[in-house]
Design an enzyme around this catalytic site. Structure first.
Site, PDB file in Angstrom:
ATOM      1  CB  SER A   1      42.260  44.666  45.596  1.00 25.83           C
ATOM      2  OG  SER A   1      41.251  44.279  44.694  1.00 25.83           O
TER       3      SER A   1
ATOM      4  CE  LYS B   1      43.392  48.624  47.209  1.00 29.88           C
ATOM      5  NZ  LYS B   1      43.551  48.744  48.680  1.00 29.88           N
TER       6      LYS B   1
ATOM      7  CE1 TYR C   1      40.927  50.253  45.147  1.00 33.68           C
ATOM      8  CE2 TYR C   1      40.655  48.369  43.671  1.00 33.68           C
ATOM      9  CZ  TYR C   1      40.631  48.907  44.944  1.00 33.68           C
ATOM     10  OH  TYR C   1      40.313  48.106  46.013  1.00 33.68           O
TER      11      TYR C   1
END
Length: 272
Positions: free
Chosen positions: A163, A180, A176
């Site tokens: 991402s 990533k 998160y």
């Protein structure tokens, strides 16, 4: 002779397409978390070019729905439930693929969770365990499982779905973002180790893609208004636009690419 060959490419565009548009006939692709969103789009893109795709999710109902959709598109597909955070489920997914398809050529590791929103300092050990287990560790362990079978086939392709959050921290999504970022590193580390086995390892880093997982963000007009200020292409992305990038990375057209993560973000401006 060289000039004649060049002229022939320019004057025969259909011939050019035949030369460079490879397909996946005879290939088997395992795509995790692939019953909707980017995972499903990746399965569609690979399947439409001839691969037998193996789709999975935690829900049998979602698996059945995705299998029916792909079959209606004349895509060869096998489906099963799989929680990639569980070792027995990962092994079941791989064994089912071998039993029904005879081998593995492509792995698209797409599974991810966002169970927490807030200041990173307020996140708990349990949250970190869940995020890293699903978003990072499962990608590595799935790779360990499929590599021996790719080697038996003479090579393969692995794509991790990262991402832009791996490059640019996003407020409220700290754990998160870290997960990533870890996938960016995993791509770089694995690529040279697996290159001698003719296995290429790459990643894709989507921006704001219109999926169910990202709906809390793109459905928020205030959030999207600010986010679009950073975009060259002033809209959310489509899942199929990421599926196309994944398909490209697995194709012969990308045969000299490994260890790279392609950003597909609509021209996200990090320095805004």
């Amino acid at each position: 002779m060289w000039s004649r060959a060049v002229r022939s490419l320019w004057t025969n565009p259909l011939g050019q397409m035949r030369m460079f548009h490879s397909n996946f006939a005879g290939k088997v692709a395992v795509v995790t978390a692939s019953t909707d969103g980017i995972g499903l789009a990746a399965a569609q893109a690979l399947g439409q070019r001839g691969a037998h795709v193996v789709v999975s999710s935690r829900s049998q109902a979602n698996v059945d729905k995705a299998v029916a959709l792909l079959q209606n598109q004349n895509i060869r597909v096998t489906g099963t439930t799989c929680n990639v955070g569980k070792g027995e489920d990962r092994e079941k997914l791989v064994q089912l693929t071998l039993d029904q398809c005879g081998g593995i050529d492509i792995l698209v590791s797409n599974a991810a969770v966002i169970p927490f929103f807030g200041k990173i300092i307020d996140s708990t050990e349990e949250i970190w365990d869940e995020i890293l287990s699903i978003n990072v560790t499962s990608s590595f362990l799935m790779t360990k499982l499929v590599v021996p079978h790719m080697e038996k086939r003479g090579g393969g392709n692995i794509v991790f779905v990262s991402s832009i959050a791996g490059y640019q921290p996003m407020q409220g999504l700290g754990p998160y973002c870290v997960s990533k970022s870890a996938l960016l590193g995993l791509t770089k580390v694995l690529a040279p180790e697996l290159a001698p086995s003719n296995i290429r390892v790459n990643g894709v880093a989507p921006g704001m893609i219109k999926t169910e997982m990202s709906s809390p963000f793109w459905k928020n007009e205030e959030v999207m208004s600010e986010f679009k200020k950073r975009l060259s292409i002033k809209r959310t992305g489509k899942a199929e636009e990421i599926g196309s990038v994944i398909s490209f990375l697995c194709s012969e057209e990308a045969s000299y690419i490994t260890g790279e993560t392609i950003e597909a973000s609509g021209g996200f401006n990090y320095g805004f």
